[in-house]
Design a protein around this motif. Structure first.
Motif, PDB file in Angstrom:
ATOM      1  N   THR A  35       0.828  -1.202   0.000  1.00  0.00           N
ATOM      2  CA  THR A  35       0.000   0.000   0.000  1.00  0.00           C
ATOM      3  C   THR A  35       0.865   1.255   0.000  1.00  0.00           C
ATOM      4  O   THR A  35       2.060   1.214   0.282  1.00  0.00           O
ATOM      5  N   PHE A  36       0.235   2.368  -0.315  1.00  0.00           N
ATOM      6  CA  PHE A  36       0.863   3.685  -0.260  1.00  0.00           C
ATOM      7  C   PHE A  36      -0.211   4.687   0.107  1.00  0.00           C
ATOM      8  O   PHE A  36      -1.394   4.357   0.163  1.00  0.00           O
ATOM      9  N   HIS A  37       0.199   5.912   0.375  1.00  0.00           N
ATOM     10  CA  HIS A  37      -0.746   6.943   0.803  1.00  0.00           C
ATOM     11  C   HIS A  37      -0.798   8.074  -0.217  1.00  0.00           C
ATOM     12  O   HIS A  37       0.199   8.400  -0.853  1.00  0.00           O
ATOM     13  N   MET A  38      -1.974   8.646  -0.331  1.00  0.00           N
ATOM     14  CA  MET A  38      -2.150   9.887  -1.067  1.00  0.00           C
ATOM     15  C   MET A  38      -2.903  10.815  -0.129  1.00  0.00           C
ATOM     16  O   MET A  38      -4.039  10.522   0.271  1.00  0.00           O
ATOM     17  N   ASP A  39      -2.242  11.895   0.252  1.00  0.00           N
ATOM     18  CA  ASP A  39      -2.799  12.829   1.221  1.00  0.00           C
ATOM     19  C   ASP A  39      -3.239  14.105   0.529  1.00  0.00           C
ATOM     20  O   ASP A  39      -2.573  14.592  -0.392  1.00  0.00           O
TER      21      ASP A  39
END
Length: 142
Positions: free
Chosen positions: A88-92
């Motif tokens: 997974t990764f994040h997009m803020d």
């Protein structure tokens, strides 16, 4: 450090709730608009992703409301990807009124789905890069 991607949106009257401020679900929609525009700009919605049989998938979205938005307000919605290890990764995203007031903070967890297997792939950053997505556009950390 570079500024994250920004897109401008005007709050429309039909997006308000009974209290006269922006409906909570619309904040999430604004975050989605910013994510999709950033992905498009970085090449993440192009044929390279389709050829690799990959697609972004939203797994979780969390929002913190800071200041209300009302009809006619104009906001800038930022978006920035952050990669680590794992699947997974994040997009803020942050939603700012044009005067700089922070209205909301949105943190999303995403994965990269193999569309044939219907499973998340390992190393989403590497797979995204190999599909031709410009990581320098997608993330200020690159």
């Amino acid at each position: 450090m570079r500024e994250p991607f920004r897109t401008r949106i005007k709050v429309r009257h039909y997006e308000l709730d009974t209290l006269g401020h922006l409906n909570h679900a619309v904040y999430h929609s604004y975050g989605e608009v910013s994510r999709l525009e950033l992905m498009e700009l970085a090449g993440g919605l192009n044929s390279g992703m389709r050829d690799a049989n990959l697609a972004f998938v939203l797994l979780e979205s969390h929002i913190v409301f800071r200041r209300e938005l009302r009809a006619g307000d104009v906001v800038d919605v930022t978006c920035d990807a952050k990669f680590g290890t794992g699947k997974t990764f994040h997009m803020d995203s942050n939603i700012y009124k044009v005067d700089g007031t922070l209205s909301a903070e949105i943190t999303c967890t995403l994965g990269l789905m193999d569309l044939e297997r219907r499973k998340l792939v390992d190393d989403p950053r590497g797979r995204i890069e190999r599909a031709g997505v410009d990581l320098k556009v997608l993330s200020t950390s690159e």
